[in-house]
Design an enzyme around this catalytic site. Structure first.
Site, PDB file in Angstrom:
ATOM      1  N   LYS A   1      -9.624  -2.175   1.535  1.00  0.00           N
ATOM      2  CA  LYS A   1      -9.345  -0.982   2.346  1.00  0.00           C
ATOM      3  C   LYS A   1     -10.144   0.231   1.858  1.00  0.00           C
ATOM      4  CE  LYS A   1      -6.543  -3.523   4.512  1.00  0.00           C
ATOM      5  NZ  LYS A   1      -6.593  -3.833   5.929  1.00  0.00           N
TER       6      LYS A   1
ATOM      7  N   ASP B   1      -9.519  -9.510   8.954  1.00  0.00           N
ATOM      8  CA  ASP B   1      -8.996  -8.175   8.627  1.00  0.00           C
ATOM      9  C   ASP B   1      -9.995  -7.043   8.839  1.00  0.00           C
ATOM     10  OD1 ASP B   1      -6.705  -6.668   7.645  1.00  0.00           O
ATOM     11  OD2 ASP B   1      -7.813  -6.341   5.789  1.00  0.00           O
TER      12      ASP B   1
ATOM     13  N   TYR C   1      -1.364  -3.675  -6.857  1.00  0.00           N
ATOM     14  CA  TYR C   1      -1.097  -4.481  -5.657  1.00  0.00           C
ATOM     15  C   TYR C   1      -2.110  -4.277  -4.534  1.00  0.00           C
ATOM     16  CZ  TYR C   1       1.781  -7.427  -2.713  1.00  0.00           C
ATOM     17  OH  TYR C   1       2.241  -8.469  -1.957  1.00  0.00           O
TER      18      TYR C   1
ATOM     19  N   ARG D   1       2.179 -11.982  -0.151  1.00  0.00           N
ATOM     20  CA  ARG D   1       0.871 -12.345   0.403  1.00  0.00           C
ATOM     21  C   ARG D   1       0.252 -13.531  -0.311  1.00  0.00           C
ATOM     22  NH1 ARG D   1      -1.804  -8.499   4.247  1.00  0.00           N
ATOM     23  NH2 ARG D   1      -0.161  -7.005   4.677  1.00  0.00           N
TER      24      ARG D   1
ATOM     25  N   HIS E   1     -10.790  -2.105  11.312  1.00  0.00           N
ATOM     26  CA  HIS E   1      -9.678  -2.960  10.881  1.00  0.00           C
ATOM     27  C   HIS E   1      -9.495  -4.050  11.934  1.00  0.00           C
ATOM     28  CE1 HIS E   1      -5.171  -3.055   9.460  1.00  0.00           C
ATOM     29  NE2 HIS E   1      -5.898  -3.923   8.806  1.00  0.00           N
TER      30      HIS E   1
ATOM     31  N   SER F   1      -1.509  -3.278  10.409  1.00  0.00           N
ATOM     32  CA  SER F   1      -1.147  -4.175   9.321  1.00  0.00           C
ATOM     33  C   SER F   1       0.093  -4.993   9.672  1.00  0.00           C
ATOM     34  CB  SER F   1      -0.881  -3.351   8.063  1.00  0.00           C
ATOM     35  OG  SER F   1      -2.012  -2.566   7.772  1.00  0.00           O
TER      36      SER F   1
ATOM     37  N   ARG G   1       0.849  -1.200   0.000  1.00  0.00           N
ATOM     38  CA  ARG G   1       0.000   0.000   0.000  1.00  0.00           C
ATOM     39  C   ARG G   1       0.877   1.240   0.000  1.00  0.00           C
ATOM     40  NH1 ARG G   1      -1.894   1.134   4.306  1.00  0.00           N
ATOM     41  NH2 ARG G   1      -1.222  -0.629   5.576  1.00  0.00           N
TER      42      ARG G   1
ATOM     43  N   CYS H   1       0.527  -7.204  11.986  1.00  0.00           N
ATOM     44  CA  CYS H   1       0.790  -7.298  13.424  1.00  0.00           C
ATOM     45  C   CYS H   1       0.022  -8.439  14.081  1.00  0.00           C
ATOM     46  CB  CYS H   1       0.481  -5.979  14.119  1.00  0.00           C
ATOM     47  SG  CYS H   1       1.670  -4.698  13.708  1.00  0.00           S
TER      48      CYS H   1
HETATM   49  P1  GTP Z   1      -2.762  -7.219   7.562  1.00  0.00           P
HETATM   50  O1  GTP Z   1      -3.246  -8.322   6.689  1.00  0.00           O
HETATM   51  O2  GTP Z   1      -1.571  -6.499   7.009  1.00  0.00           O
HETATM   52  O3  GTP Z   1      -3.798  -6.270   8.031  1.00  0.00           O
HETATM   53  O4  GTP Z   1      -2.116  -7.847   8.870  1.00  0.00           O
HETATM   54  P2  GTP Z   1      -2.430  -8.959   9.959  1.00  0.00           P
HETATM   55  O5  GTP Z   1      -2.596  -8.247  11.262  1.00  0.00           O
HETATM   56  O6  GTP Z   1      -3.465  -9.924   9.564  1.00  0.00           O
HETATM   57  O7  GTP Z   1      -1.015  -9.646   9.937  1.00  0.00           O
HETATM   58  P3  GTP Z   1      -0.564 -11.120  10.229  1.00  0.00           P
HETATM   59  O8  GTP Z   1      -1.433 -11.846  11.192  1.00  0.00           O
HETATM   60  O9  GTP Z   1      -0.347 -11.800   8.946  1.00  0.00           O
HETATM   61  O10 GTP Z   1       0.820 -10.748  10.933  1.00  0.00           O
HETATM   62  C1  GTP Z   1       1.978 -11.291  10.537  1.00  0.00           C
HETATM   63  C2  GTP Z   1       3.142 -10.851  11.393  1.00  0.00           C
HETATM   64  O11 GTP Z   1       2.833 -10.837  12.779  1.00  0.00           O
HETATM   65  C3  GTP Z   1       4.287 -11.827  11.227  1.00  0.00           C
HETATM   66  O12 GTP Z   1       5.480 -11.094  11.274  1.00  0.00           O
HETATM   67  C4  GTP Z   1       4.127 -12.732  12.448  1.00  0.00           C
HETATM   68  O13 GTP Z   1       5.286 -13.399  12.770  1.00  0.00           O
HETATM   69  C5  GTP Z   1       3.706 -11.714  13.488  1.00  0.00           C
HETATM   70  N1  GTP Z   1       2.971 -12.324  14.610  1.00  0.00           N
HETATM   71  C6  GTP Z   1       1.676 -12.722  14.611  1.00  0.00           C
HETATM   72  N2  GTP Z   1       1.328 -13.213  15.825  1.00  0.00           N
HETATM   73  C7  GTP Z   1       2.425 -13.098  16.607  1.00  0.00           C
HETATM   74  C8  GTP Z   1       2.713 -13.434  17.970  1.00  0.00           C
HETATM   75  O14 GTP Z   1       1.865 -13.915  18.717  1.00  0.00           O
HETATM   76  N3  GTP Z   1       3.970 -13.153  18.419  1.00  0.00           N
HETATM   77  C9  GTP Z   1       4.918 -12.603  17.612  1.00  0.00           C
HETATM   78  N4  GTP Z   1       6.125 -12.354  18.130  1.00  0.00           N
HETATM   79  N5  GTP Z   1       4.694 -12.304  16.319  1.00  0.00           N
HETATM   80  C10 GTP Z   1       3.472 -12.538  15.831  1.00  0.00           C
HETATM   81  C1  SPV Z   2      -3.116  -4.143   5.325  1.00  0.00           C
HETATM   82  O1  SPV Z   2      -2.118  -3.528   4.902  1.00  0.00           O
HETATM   83  O2  SPV Z   2      -3.659  -3.858   6.410  1.00  0.00           O
HETATM   84  C2  SPV Z   2      -3.662  -5.290   4.562  1.00  0.00           C
HETATM   85  C3  SPV Z   2      -3.079  -5.595   3.246  1.00  0.00           C
HETATM   86  O3  SPV Z   2      -4.579  -5.925   5.030  1.00  0.00           O
HETATM   87  S1  SPV Z   2      -3.689  -4.589   1.968  1.00  0.00           S
HETATM   88  O4  SPV Z   2      -4.911  -5.189   1.470  1.00  0.00           O
HETATM   89  O5  SPV Z   2      -2.663  -4.545   0.914  1.00  0.00           O
HETATM   90  O6  SPV Z   2      -3.950  -3.258   2.454  1.00  0.00           O
HETATM   91 MN    MN Z   3      -5.259  -5.144   7.029  1.00  0.00          MN
END
Ligand code: GTP
Ligand code: SPV
Ligand code: MN
Length: 606
Positions: A228, A297, A219, A389, A248, A270, A80, A272
């Site tokens: 979004k 999400d 993308y 992704r 979110h 994002s 993004r 996290c």
């Molecule tokens: P978007 O799709 O971008 O909105 O993000 P999301 O919040 O769904 O992200 P996602 O769950 O895919 O987060 C991935 C990141 O968070 C990776 O770097 C993981 O390793 C980290 N992560 C997720 N859960 C944990 C946890 O419990 N502990 C730690 N240390 N890292 C975590």
């Molecule tokens: C985010 O960045 O929070 C996402 C991925 O969920 S995107 O759809 O590219 O914004």
């Molecule tokens: Mn997101």
């Protein structure tokens, strides 16, 4: 192209406003042809076959990863772009300091010449989609016009897409018009590239006319406009006007061995950990506990007649971060990815499967990296892009909640807010009440990630994980949140978590992933009025004895104290950051929030 002749439509179409808009946009963008998507498997297969011939998609080994594909984006189009995202109401005060604002007529004047002829030599796909189950009172329809077949097939995974949506529109149903172009017209005979895009990028939202215009990127959130742009930036405006919330947030179900079930919604910025938490598998010691997935999400949340909040996941698939996803961190995601997926910017193995950092402990001996270059473990580059992704159908998720498509939504009993904070912020705490909960969520900080272009690892305020997604003034948004607490009999309890605290060596203090169940169980019991807590400076916090440690020796009482430590001096510095952020909101800052801040500071002094 003769734009007066209606293009081929494989289904009944009798919506003059939609038809006229499509023709008007076609006469601006000047595509070679128009294709109205019906959403069928045959249509997806055909588009995919064309993309495989064109080199946009690589078919993965059908024995390892049936009906799955790899796309490699242009190396400049990987995330993004917050600095190219604009919210364009007439009054800049409506957009607020949290958005890039452009005067709507100026934005249109800049967009028009870019879109003029931008689809020459390409097909314009008409993509009708529903955010939310078709026919649910929560749902809203959009139509995306795009010259990217990758976007069209991704939208089929991420949304309910096709002829059923057109049928639901009837002859005059409302829809949000979304125009998207990669901005790479083809001259007659010009050979296409595998990932067309344009150096100039705009992602523009018009909240007053409820329109979206996106140019130059193919993308993720820049291009899949239902996500979004619609479900958060435009929907947050609808939600403010109509008395609901577009957030979110993941939504998950928690069921105890006694069969008591509760749903929680959790906001994390994002990359996290939303997908991880939404698909969590409880540790073995939590025999009989179940976690089920409603969404990973986005949540649309409305006060119901029963005096509780109800939420739906408006999406139909997952666009999840690949790196870090493994059998250990997220087995349900790994199972979800077994077939029918599109992977973007991950690495390719010699036997035609995918790989990314963290998938296995030992990387394969050789790979083709996300840019198509030969890769070996010691080469010093990442094999997969940090924001690579997967696009996967929700229906393939083993932990899918039985009510995930319930048109009435699921009742929400708790909100969780979490950031990525290596220091200062404890593992978990509970707000004393709704307005203090809103304060904690509003002042949340988090370290930036690869999900957006720009510097990674910098702490910024990311209120409710909505900084890049709230389509109006953040001060009005806080006011709306405070207000919403009065629209239900008993507002959900509010919790803050931080899985990312580190020790002096930079190692995570908390094991995370499945072990997060221990924190979820405490939250579940708190909501049910059973779990213990101590009232300390920041809120209600569990003592060591309040958390179920069965089967986990690693977190000793000393380590727990470190995880929960509240350093008054560090928190005073944190408060200064709250002040700085609040002052950017000017007179739109609701009066409750500085009052909460005052109370917090006085408590820290004691
Ligand atoms: P978007 O799709 O971008 O909105 O993000 P999301 O919040 O769904 O992200 P996602 O769950 O895919 O987060 C991935 C990141 O968070 C990776 O770097 C993981 O390793 C980290 N992560 C997720 N859960 C944990 C946890 O419990 N502990 C730690 N240390 N890292 C975590
Ligand atoms: C985010 O960045 O929070 C996402 C991925 O969920 S995107 O759809 O590219 O914004
Ligand atoms: Mn997101």
């Amino acid at each position: 192209m003769n734009t007066t002749a209606l293009p081929t439509v494989g289904y009944t179409l009798n919506h003059p406003r939609l038809q006229n808009w499509v023709l008007e946009m076609a006469s601006l963008c000047k595509p070679e042809r128009i294709h109205w998507c019906d959403g069928s498997q045959e249509e997806a297969d055909r588009l995919i076959t064309e993309m495989v011939s064109a080199g946009t998609l690589i078919r993965l080994n059908p024995e390892k990863r049936p009906n799955s594909f790899l796309a490699r984006s242009d190396s400049s189009d990987v995330a993004r772009m917050e600095d190219r995202t604009f919210v364009c109401p007439k009054d800049p005060k409506a957009a607020g300091p949290n958005n890039n604002w452009m005067e709507p007529e100026k934005a249109r004047a800049e967009l028009r010449p870019l879109f003029d002829g931008c689809m020459k030599g390409r097909t314009m796909y008409v993509v009708p989609f529903s955010m939310g189950p078709i026919g649910s009172p929560f749902s809203h329809i959009g139509v995306e016009l795009t010259d990217s077949p990758y976007v069209a097939v991704s939208m089929r995974v991420m949304t309910r897409m096709g002829k059923d949506v057109v049928a639901a529109l009837g002859t005059d149903g409302e829809f949000v018009p979304c125009v998207h172009s990669v901005g790479a017209p083809l001259a007659p005979g010009q050979k296409d590239v595998s990932w067309p895009c344009n150096e100039t990028k705009y992602i523009c939202h018009f909240p007053e006319s409820r329109e979206i215009w996106s140019f130059g990127s193919g993308y993720g959130g820049n291009a899949l406009l239902g996500k979004k742009c619609f479900a958060l930036r435009i929907a947050s405006n609808m939600a403010k006007d109509e008395g609901w919330l577009a957030e979110h947030m993941l939504i998950l179900g928690l069921e105890s061995p006694q069969g008591e079930k509760r749903y929680v919604a959790a906001a994390f910025p994002s990359a996290c950990g939303k997908t991880n938490l939404a698909m969590l598998i409880p540790p073995q010691a939590f025999d009989g506990w179940k976690v089920t997935t409603v969404g990973d999400d986005i949540a649309w949340i409305k006060p119901g007649k029963d005096g509780r909040f109800h939420a739906i996941n408006p999406e139909y698939g997952y666009f999840g971060v690949a790196p870090g996803t493994s059998e250990h961190t997220n087995p349900n995601a790994i199972a979800t990815l077994k077939a029918n997926c599109i992977f973007t910017n991950v690495a390719l193995t010699p036997d035609g499967d995918v790989w990314w950092e963290g998938l296995t402990k030992e990387p394969p001996a050789e790979l083709i990296d996300w840019e198509g270059k030969a890769w070996t473990p010691g080469c010093g580059r990442k094999a997969a892009h940090p924001n690579s992704r997967f696009t996967a159908p929700a229906s393939q998720c083993p932990s899918l909640d039985p009510s995930w498509e319930d048109p009435k939504g699921v009742p929400v009993d708790a909100f969780i807010f979490g950031g990525r904070r290596s220091k200062t912020v404890p593992l978990v705490m509970q707000a004393f009440n709704w307005s203090y909960g809103v304060y904690m969520a509003a002042t949340m900080g988090s370290e930036t990630t690869a999900a957006a272009t720009g510097k990674v690892g910098q702490i910024r305020r990311d209120p409710m994980a909505m900084l890049p997604f709230c389509g109006y003034h953040m001060g009005d948004y806080f006011d709306h949140w405070l207000d919403m607490g009065h629209k239900v009999y008993n507002p959900p309890r509010v919790f803050c978590v931080n899985w990312f605290r580190t020790n002096d060596k930079g190692e995570f203090l908390w094991p995370g992933f499945g072990e997060n169940m221990r924190v979820l169980k405490w939250i579940f019991e708190r909501v049910s009025g059973r779990a213990g807590a101590r009232q300390i400076q920041l809120g209600w916090m569990p003592g060591y004895e309040d958390i179920d440690w069965t089967g986990l020796d690693e977190v000793t009482e000393a380590k727990f104290d470190e995880l929960m430590d509240v350093d008054a001096k560090a928190w005073k510095e944190e408060l200064a950051l709250h002040d700085e952020f609040f002052s950017s909101l000017g007179d739109k800052l609701p009066r409750e929030l500085p009052l909460q801040r005052e109370l917090l500071e006085r408590t820290l002094d004691r």
